[in-house]
Design an enzyme around this catalytic site. Structure first.
Site, PDB file in Angstrom:
ATOM      1  N   ARG A  61       2.488   3.501  -7.320  1.00  0.00           N
ATOM      2  CA  ARG A  61       2.512   4.382  -8.482  1.00  0.00           C
ATOM      3  C   ARG A  61       2.029   5.802  -8.176  1.00  0.00           C
ATOM      4  NH1 ARG A  61       3.454   2.371 -13.762  1.00  0.00           N
ATOM      5  NH2 ARG A  61       5.166   0.950 -13.384  1.00  0.00           N
TER       6      ARG A  61
ATOM      7  N   HIS B 120      -6.041  -0.966   8.095  1.00  0.00           N
ATOM      8  CA  HIS B 120      -5.111  -0.464   9.121  1.00  0.00           C
ATOM      9  C   HIS B 120      -4.549   0.880   8.661  1.00  0.00           C
ATOM     10  CE1 HIS B 120      -1.198  -1.476  11.609  1.00  0.00           C
ATOM     11  NE2 HIS B 120      -1.751  -0.327  11.977  1.00  0.00           N
TER      12      HIS B 120
ATOM     13  N   ARG C 213       1.531   4.210   5.072  1.00  0.00           N
ATOM     14  CA  ARG C 213       2.233   3.515   3.979  1.00  0.00           C
ATOM     15  C   ARG C 213       1.261   2.793   3.045  1.00  0.00           C
ATOM     16  NH1 ARG C 213       5.205  -1.322   7.259  1.00  0.00           N
ATOM     17  NH2 ARG C 213       5.977   0.421   8.468  1.00  0.00           N
ATOM     18  N   HIS C 214       0.068   2.438   3.530  1.00  0.00           N
ATOM     19  CA  HIS C 214      -0.918   1.855   2.593  1.00  0.00           C
ATOM     20  C   HIS C 214      -2.247   2.610   2.696  1.00  0.00           C
ATOM     21  CE1 HIS C 214      -1.498  -0.595   6.208  1.00  0.00           C
ATOM     22  NE2 HIS C 214      -0.461  -1.365   5.948  1.00  0.00           N
TER      23      HIS C 214
ATOM     24  N   HIS D 212      -3.300 -12.879  10.972  1.00  0.00           N
ATOM     25  CA  HIS D 212      -1.910 -12.638  10.582  1.00  0.00           C
ATOM     26  C   HIS D 212      -1.308 -13.870   9.926  1.00  0.00           C
ATOM     27  CE1 HIS D 212       1.818 -10.516  10.210  1.00  0.00           C
ATOM     28  NE2 HIS D 212       1.189  -9.451  10.641  1.00  0.00           N
ATOM     29  N   GLY D 213      -1.046 -13.721   8.632  1.00  0.00           N
ATOM     30  CA  GLY D 213      -0.335 -14.764   7.905  1.00  0.00           C
ATOM     31  C   GLY D 213      -1.176 -15.956   7.483  1.00  0.00           C
TER      32      GLY D 213
ATOM     33  N   GLU E 186      -8.074 -10.398  19.347  1.00  0.00           N
ATOM     34  CA  GLU E 186      -7.647 -11.077  18.122  1.00  0.00           C
ATOM     35  C   GLU E 186      -6.301 -11.715  18.425  1.00  0.00           C
ATOM     36  OE1 GLU E 186      -8.323  -9.197  14.356  1.00  0.00           O
ATOM     37  OE2 GLU E 186      -6.481 -10.046  13.529  1.00  0.00           O
TER      38      GLU E 186
ATOM     39  N   THR F 112       5.448  -5.464   8.897  1.00  0.00           N
ATOM     40  CA  THR F 112       4.048  -5.688   9.231  1.00  0.00           C
ATOM     41  C   THR F 112       3.975  -5.817  10.742  1.00  0.00           C
ATOM     42  OG1 THR F 112       2.119  -7.109   8.819  1.00  0.00           O
ATOM     43  CG2 THR F 112       4.259  -8.201   8.922  1.00  0.00           C
ATOM     44  N   THR F 113       2.758  -5.980  11.271  1.00  0.00           N
ATOM     45  CA  THR F 113       2.605  -6.025  12.727  1.00  0.00           C
ATOM     46  C   THR F 113       3.317  -7.254  13.292  1.00  0.00           C
ATOM     47  OG1 THR F 113       0.423  -5.115  12.292  1.00  0.00           O
ATOM     48  CG2 THR F 113       0.892  -5.763  14.547  1.00  0.00           C
TER      49      THR F 113
ATOM     50  N   ASN G  19      -8.953  -8.028   4.843  1.00  0.00           N
ATOM     51  CA  ASN G  19      -8.094  -6.860   5.038  1.00  0.00           C
ATOM     52  C   ASN G  19      -7.631  -6.362   3.658  1.00  0.00           C
ATOM     53  OD1 ASN G  19      -5.597  -5.379   5.263  1.00  0.00           O
ATOM     54  ND2 ASN G  19      -5.506  -5.982   7.405  1.00  0.00           N
TER      55      ASN G  19
ATOM     56  N   HIS H 169      -3.339  -4.091   1.364  1.00  0.00           N
ATOM     57  CA  HIS H 169      -2.342  -4.236   0.303  1.00  0.00           C
ATOM     58  C   HIS H 169      -2.860  -3.902  -1.088  1.00  0.00           C
ATOM     59  CE1 HIS H 169       0.536  -5.088   3.261  1.00  0.00           C
ATOM     60  NE2 HIS H 169      -0.133  -6.123   3.722  1.00  0.00           N
TER      61      HIS H 169
ATOM     62  N   GLU I 193      -8.246  -0.922  12.173  1.00  0.00           N
ATOM     63  CA  GLU I 193      -7.051  -1.339  12.908  1.00  0.00           C
ATOM     64  C   GLU I 193      -6.179  -0.122  13.131  1.00  0.00           C
ATOM     65  OE1 GLU I 193      -5.663  -5.146  10.982  1.00  0.00           O
ATOM     66  OE2 GLU I 193      -3.823  -4.316  11.809  1.00  0.00           O
TER      67      GLU I 193
ATOM     68  N   HIS J 117      -3.055 -10.251   3.311  1.00  0.00           N
ATOM     69  CA  HIS J 117      -1.948 -10.377   2.367  1.00  0.00           C
ATOM     70  C   HIS J 117      -2.099 -11.568   1.429  1.00  0.00           C
ATOM     71  CE1 HIS J 117       2.221 -11.385   1.145  1.00  0.00           C
ATOM     72  NE2 HIS J 117       2.291 -10.076   1.000  1.00  0.00           N
TER      73      HIS J 117
ATOM     74  N   ARG K 205      -1.982   3.180   9.248  1.00  0.00           N
ATOM     75  CA  ARG K 205      -0.731   3.255  10.005  1.00  0.00           C
ATOM     76  C   ARG K 205      -0.305   4.703  10.169  1.00  0.00           C
ATOM     77  NH1 ARG K 205       2.188  -1.943  10.155  1.00  0.00           N
ATOM     78  NH2 ARG K 205       3.820  -0.715  11.095  1.00  0.00           N
TER      79      ARG K 205
HETATM   80  N1  PXP Z   1      -5.013  -8.881  11.951  1.00  0.00           N
HETATM   81  C1  PXP Z   1      -4.165  -7.927  12.358  1.00  0.00           C
HETATM   82  C2  PXP Z   1      -4.369  -7.322  13.704  1.00  0.00           C
HETATM   83  C3  PXP Z   1      -3.138  -7.466  11.508  1.00  0.00           C
HETATM   84  O1  PXP Z   1      -2.295  -6.501  11.932  1.00  0.00           O
HETATM   85  C4  PXP Z   1      -3.031  -7.996  10.227  1.00  0.00           C
HETATM   86  C5  PXP Z   1      -1.980  -7.491   9.301  1.00  0.00           C
HETATM   87  O2  PXP Z   1      -2.236  -6.168   8.992  1.00  0.00           O
HETATM   88  C6  PXP Z   1      -3.945  -8.979   9.844  1.00  0.00           C
HETATM   89  C7  PXP Z   1      -4.914  -9.426  10.732  1.00  0.00           C
HETATM   90  C8  PXP Z   1      -3.914  -9.588   8.485  1.00  0.00           C
HETATM   91  O3  PXP Z   1      -2.732 -10.265   8.299  1.00  0.00           O
HETATM   92  P1  PXP Z   1      -2.360 -10.775   6.848  1.00  0.00           P
HETATM   93  O4  PXP Z   1      -2.308  -9.586   5.957  1.00  0.00           O
HETATM   94  O5  PXP Z   1      -1.052 -11.438   7.051  1.00  0.00           O
HETATM   95  O6  PXP Z   1      -3.452 -11.737   6.435  1.00  0.00           O
END
Ligand code: PXP
Length: 251
Positions: free
Chosen positions: A22, A47, A53-54, A198-199, A155, A104-105, A11, A14, A74, A221, A49
């Protein structure tokens, strides 16, 4: 039985977060996507959004055209995003909940409560050739609803488990891991392809890779953060090794 090699989706949201800090064009998230693929990513997730924002529309347009590996778009299940996905035709469309005020989600999509809203939108995405994925909690009710809605992929949200591991809440971490493993097995038993995200970091990705029903992890992230210290390619290579090591422990 040896479980199949896990796919790694990277992903790149970020990279765009840093660029937007900037207001210019650098660092370019599309360049990061190409680099991630060269380093061994099996796909790219971005993603778009509602508040941009990104990732921005122009990033998505370029990703859809330029990538040599599958793009996982996403998005919230809004008319605007569905129309964009139907035009860009990414390999996959992952529907997530979205709240303006969240960082975040947070939490999975409420598929049981939103069945009637989701059904026609999933149909529109499938009609355009997108492989639809629903980002949900690892519980039987949303997984059964995903199957009823005809989603080929779910997912499972790993955020609660990852937080429990990071906070060293051992009891909660154990229970959350069991919930994810059970959810993955249940979804696979219904014929659904199971992803997770996620995470995740090196340790949690290695631990979760031991659950043979997972087919793909989507990670952002942590990899972008690690890139500051070891470089993006090295971080992806280390994540790949962690996932392979975890998968190798499947008996
Ligand atoms: N999967 C989904 C559906 C997400 O919303 C996110 C965060 O945008 C991720 C995976 C990736 O999560 P992370 O950035 O915490 O690795």
């Amino acid at each position: 039985m040896t479980a199949k090699r896990l796919r790694l989706g990277v992903n790149i949201d970020h990279v765009a977060t840093v660029r937007n800090a900037r207001g210019g064009a650098l660092p370019d998230p599309v360049r990061a996507a190409h680099l991630a693929i060269a380093a061994g990513a099996d796909g790219i997730t971005a993603h778009l959004r509602e508040d941009r924002r990104h990732i921005r529309d122009a990033d998505m347009e370029r990703l859809a055209v330029e990538l040599t590996k599958p793009l996982n778009f996403e998005m919230a299940a809004t008319d605007e995003m569905i129309a964009l996905a139907r035009r860009l035709k990414p390999h996959a469309a992952c529907l997530v909940p979205e709240k303006r005020e969240e960082r975040t989600t947070e939490g999975g999509l409420d598929v049981v409560g939103q069945e009637n809203m989701l059904a026609p939108r999933i149909a529109l995405l499938r009609e355009a050739g997108c492989r639809v994925s629903l980002f949900i909690e690892a519980d039987e009710a949303p997984i059964a609803m995903a199957a009823k809605l005809g989603a080929p992929v779910v997912e499972l949200h790993t955020g609660t488990w990852c937080h429990a591991v990071a906070d060293r809440h051992d009891g909660k971490a154990k229970a959350e891991f069991a919930r994810l493993a059970h959810g993955a097995a249940y979804a696979a038993s219904l014929g659904i392809e199971v992803h997770a995200g996620h995470g995740l970091d090196y340790d949690t990705a290695r631990l979760l890779a031991a659950v043979p029903d997972f087919v793909e992890f989507n990670i952002g992230h942590f990899l972008i953060g690690e890139a500051i210290f070891v470089g993006f390619e090295a971080a992806i290579a280390q994540m790949r090794a962690a996932m392979d090591a975890g998968r190798g422990s499947v008996v």
